[in-house]
Design an enzyme around this catalytic site. Structure first.
Site, short mmCIF file in Angstrom:
data_model
loop_
_atom_site.label_atom_id
_atom_site.label_comp_id
_atom_site.label_asym_id
_atom_site.label_seq_id
_atom_site.Cartn_x
_atom_site.Cartn_y
_atom_site.Cartn_z
N GLU A 9 0.58 -1.66 -0.15
CA GLU A 9 0.09 0.02 -0.32
C GLU A 9 0.90 1.19 0.20
O GLU A 9 0.69 2.56 -0.36
CB GLU A 9 -0.71 0.17 1.24
CG GLU A 9 -2.18 -1.06 0.92
CD GLU A 9 -3.01 -0.94 2.51
OE1 GLU A 9 -4.17 -0.92 1.92
OE2 GLU A 9 -2.73 -1.43 3.30
N GLU B 130 -4.74 -9.47 3.36
CA GLU B 130 -5.64 -9.24 4.51
C GLU B 130 -6.47 -9.85 4.83
O GLU B 130 -6.82 -10.30 5.77
CB GLU B 130 -5.77 -7.15 4.68
CG GLU B 130 -4.58 -6.01 4.82
CD GLU B 130 -3.60 -5.81 3.99
OE1 GLU B 130 -2.53 -5.45 4.38
OE2 GLU B 130 -3.62 -6.87 3.12
#
Length: 247
Positions: A113, A133
């Site tokens: 990210e 995730e």
């Protein structure tokens, strides 16, 4: 300059931010240190971001759990914790100078990210990318789900995010996540520095305006108008003539 979890160095007009957590992970200190380092860039005209061993293996869960744990179940408290992480990543994204991610080894979760918030991404042939995730029972919430569809397309972003499975450097290049794959770490960092030096030699206002336009997210006509206004404010005949002479 050395902080608890990152190092900032300068070579001419190029700054390098090294993510130096001993485990290659992001702990609470990372989110405090990155904005501090960005505030110390001074006159740097390009920033290279790299890891020390891996680019990043994601969050340091053991170090982060005591911070996040008490906030679980309370959206307001949880948002305050994550806002600190957002500030670090958004700080990179909104710098007025180009940011190059030089990725060696693993680039996982929060690391991916963060890399997605950079303007250019290069990697070594041994780099691996993952947004795992979903396997941990959570939704990626540090900007990856917002930025990756614009970089690699919604389908490929969905593949990364919904499966949690890694991709290698060659797939990352095919998908457009990175623009160059170098043979090893040494070649990667040398290329990142040479690319940064090239960018630093270009007119800074032109680079800033180009970056702003790429990121503005405005409708087509409004983005065009914003680019025209930027040029009207910052373009000079002298700079154009100087550039033509160098070409």
């Amino acid at each position: 300059m050395t902080y608890d979890s990152v190092r900032l160095s300068h070579e001419g007009e190029v700054a390098t931010l090294t993510l130096a957590h001993p485990k290659g992970a992001f702990g609470p200190a990372t989110w405090r240190d990155v904005p501090r380092a960005l505030g110390d860039l001074g006159d740097a005209r390009v920033l290279v971001v790299r890891g020390e061993r891996h680019f990043s293996v994601g969050l340091d869960v053991a170090a982060t759990a005591p911070v996040i744990g008490p906030a679980l179940g309370n959206p307001e408290k949880f948002r305050a914790v994550v806002d600190e992480m957002h500030a670090a990543i958004e700080g990179l994204a909104t710098l007025p100078v180009p940011v190059i991610a030089a990725i060696d080894g693993w680039c996982i979760g929060a690391g991916l990210e963060l890399a997605a918030a950079c303007d250019l991404r290069l990697c070594s042939a041994s780099a691996r990318f993952s947004l795992p995730e979903v396997k941990l029972g959570i939704t990626a919430d540090l900007g990856g789900l917002q930025r990756l569809p614009h970089l690699i397309g919604r389908g490929r972003a969905a593949h990364l995010a919904l499966t949690g499975e890694p991709i290698d450097a060659q797939a990352a290049e095919r998908w457009g996540l990175v623009t160059e794959v170098l043979e090893g770490a040494e070649a990667l960092y040398a290329r990142a520095q040479s690319l940064a030096a090239h960018l630093a030699s270009l007119p800074p206002r032109a680079l800033e305006g180009t970056k702003r336009t790429l990121q503005d997210g405005l409708p087509h006509a409004e983005s065009l108008a914003a680019a025209v206004e930027w040029n009207a404010r910052h373009m000079t005949a002298d700079a154009m003539l100087s550039a033509l002479k160098k070409a």
